[in-house]
Design an enzyme around this catalytic site. Structure first.
Site, PDB file in Angstrom:
ATOM      1  N   ASP A  15      98.402 -21.128   3.413  1.00  9.19           N
ATOM      2  CA  ASP A  15      96.964 -21.336   3.591  1.00  9.19           C
ATOM      3  C   ASP A  15      96.402 -22.388   2.638  1.00  9.19           C
ATOM      4  OD1 ASP A  15      97.083 -19.158   5.412  1.00  9.19           O
ATOM      5  OD2 ASP A  15      96.853 -17.758   3.744  1.00  9.19           O
ATOM      6  N   GLU A 184      90.255 -19.419  13.574  1.00  5.30           N
ATOM      7  CA  GLU A 184      89.856 -18.903  12.262  1.00  5.30           C
ATOM      8  C   GLU A 184      89.931 -20.051  11.267  1.00  5.30           C
ATOM      9  OE1 GLU A 184      92.956 -16.288  10.648  1.00  5.30           O
ATOM     10  OE2 GLU A 184      94.282 -17.039  12.202  1.00  5.30           O
TER      11      GLU A 184
END
Length: 573
Positions: A15, A184
């Site tokens: 991430d 997302e």
């Protein structure tokens, strides 16, 4: 130009949030249930990265006790407003339920490796938030979750304006975009009159990707690009898989980059397994005639080798790290292939100036990590015995509260770890040794412990240690998966001498050994290292394999074990 080789941050660095401040590039990555929280790295040339500290005390109370595996700190988003660094992130306390039970926080710092402000909670619609700064205004982007029966867990991207000083909401939250495919991790940028929304699409597994939408107004309406900017979902044979969760960054000379996560799978008889977890990669980006971003090399598949612009300037930018990085002998895992380091234990306080005193007992700074709490001298002490680290046994390895475990990231498919341990276990409830760890349902461990005398059945606590003439000191090799804990092998060793333990990882095989009369002696057969991956089992798993040392004492929490000479060598293919 410089040629970088992906992944640039190797082994459990998911991430990524990539930003540029002056001539420096910075990356923040997820830490989940591990400390230090939110590791930060920096680079001038995009190919060579160095640890630059972490967001200390990102978790209120500095504890993630009880948080489930793969919960904790998800997807930090780093940003710079021209004066200071900002980070927003979510602490997730439920995994695999309709409710995420999460809190989103914001913290700031004048220097990325300096002191970060106490986290302040902001509207917490979902996970993987981001901040957007424009003309003195501050906007919080997030996804929304509809937990109700029949609802969508990924029910669209929302934005909320925040007061820059109080972080209180200004006006209502607005819906920016909904999409029939899961989206997302929104990131927002403005370029040539357009607002570009960069989205993680398809979930964080094999279907992952990056999709872009744009609008003339910040609040929309947004139109989706017809093509993905990045994905590997259509080609399982690519060396880099799971490509997604991206962020666009402009270089000083007007070129563009995409930072994103990826994974390097092993191809096993049981399918693809990503034992190294999700890692950080960078691609070069251009803009087409219609104003959409595209990979410079064409298509949407990530490249392993990428030409990137080199910035030779030697000085950090104004507002950059006030803490100089350590000298050339620092431990760094992100050197080019062929130059992988060895990490002795303890690492002689290297990089200690990047961590505030409350977060770093002497000698236990990066690359060491701990579960659900920072290391503390009460259970991990480097001062009692010079050159050694003493662990006090606490809960068992499957505890979510007080596991005495120190670990480092495994960064390549070929790796070797070893350590010397000295301890005097007098009951089977005491043990200490070398562990390959993913989570409490996926680990392999070779431990120094106690067992009954030969011929005596296993009937619970015997209450007789070796010094009293009862029992043996042994090495016990165990493997753990979702079906339970199994003892694979037991070997008798001397009760009054240190023993050197080791493990060699070759792809999906892990072979444990110990030194006997100076020679390596195998303990048990090769074990399945591929179980220590995101892809084994049916539950959500988001981290990566680690190698380290641990100790337990299930009765008194008084048993101690001393370790020295730890090394982890990871060799690129």
């Amino acid at each position: 130009m410089t040629v970088l080789r992906n992944p640039v941050l190797r082994g459990f660095a998911p991430d990524p949030s990539l930003i540029r401040v002056g001539d420096w590039y910075y990356v923040a990555t997820s830490s989940f249930e591990w400390f230090p929280t939110i590791p930060l790295h920096r680079s001038r040339d995009l190919a060579h990265w160095e640890y630059a500290g972490h967001v200390q005390r990102a978790v209120p109370g500095n504890s993630l006790a009880g948080v489930p595996d793969s919960g904790g700190v998800w997807a930090p988003a780093l940003s710079w407003d021209g004066e200071r660094f900002w980070v927003t992130y979510t602490v997730v306390r439920s995994v695999g339920t309709p409710y995420f039970d999460l809190d989103t926080y914001v913290s700031t710092a004048d220097a990325v490796g300096g002191e970060w402000s106490a986290p302040r909670r902001v509207p917490s619609h979902g996970f993987d938030p981001a901040l957007f700064h424009e003309d003195g205004r501050l906007w919080l982007l997030n996804l929304q979750n509809d937990h109700r029966p029949g609802g969508e867990r990924f029910a669209g991207i929302v934005v909320t304006e925040l007061d820059r000083d109080t972080l209180e909401p200004v006006g209502d939250t607005r819906l920016l975009l909904q999409h029939d495919r899961l989206v997302e991790g929104p990131k927002l940028l403005r370029r040539e009159g357009w607002y570009y929304l960069v989205l993680a699409e398809g979930g964080t597994g094999w279907e992952h990707g990056v999709r872009v939408a744009r609008a003339k107004e910040l609040t929309g309406p947004y139109e989706l690009d017809a093509l993905p900017l990045l994905t590997t979902r259509d080609d399982p044979g690519l060396p880099l898989q799971k490509a997604g969760h991206g962020e666009l960054v402009e270089t000083p000379d007007g070129q563009w980059l995409l930072g994103h996560l990826t994974a390097r799978p092993l191809h096993t008889a049981r399918g693809r397994r990503c034992t190294l977890g999700r890692e950080t990669a960078i691609q070069a980006v251009t803009w087409d005639a219609d104003g959409w971003p595209r990979l410079r090399h064409g298509g949407w598949h990530p490249a392993v080798e990428v030409d990137v612009p080199t910035t030779p300037h030697p000085l950090p930018p104004a507002g950059g790290s006030a803490h100089p990085l350590p000298p050339a002998d620092r431990p760094t895992r992100h050197l080019p292939p062929g130059d992988q380091p060895t990490h002795p234990l303890p690492p002689a306080d290297r990089l200690a100036h990047h961590l505030p005193p409350a977060d770093r007992p002497a000698g236990l700074s990066w690359p060491w990590s701990t579960l659900r709490e920072p290391p503390d001298p009460s259970w991990a002490d480097t001062t009692v015995r010079p050159g050694w680290i003493r662990l006090r046994g606490r809960h068992g390895p499957e505890s979510r509260w007080a596991a005495s475990l120190l670990a480092q990231r495994v960064t390549e498919h070929r790796a070797e770890a070893e350590v010397t341990v000295e301890a005097r276990p007098v009951t089977f409830t005491q043990a200490a040794g070398l562990v390959l760890w993913y989570n409490p349902e996926a680990y392999l461990s070779l431990d120094l412990t106690w067992a009954e005398p030969w011929g005596e059945p296993q009937r619970g606590q015997q209450w007789r240690g070796p010094a009293g003439g009862g029992g043996r000191t042994v090495l016990s090799l165990v493997e753990r998966d979702e079906e339970g804990l199994r003892q694979v092998a037991v070997v008798d060793v001397a009760a009054d001498a240190p023993v050197t333990l080791g493990v060699t990882v070759e792809g999906a095989d892990a072979r444990f050994w110990y030194l006997r009369d100076g020679a390596r002696t195998a303990v048990g057969p090769a074990l399945d290292f591929s179980r220590l991956s995101d892809d084994h089992g049916s539950r959500l798993r988001f981290t990566g394999a680690m190698a380290g040392v641990h100790a337990r004492d299930l009765v008194d929490a008084a048993f101690t074990a001393d370790f020295t000479g730890f090394r982890l060598v990871c060799t690129p293919d």
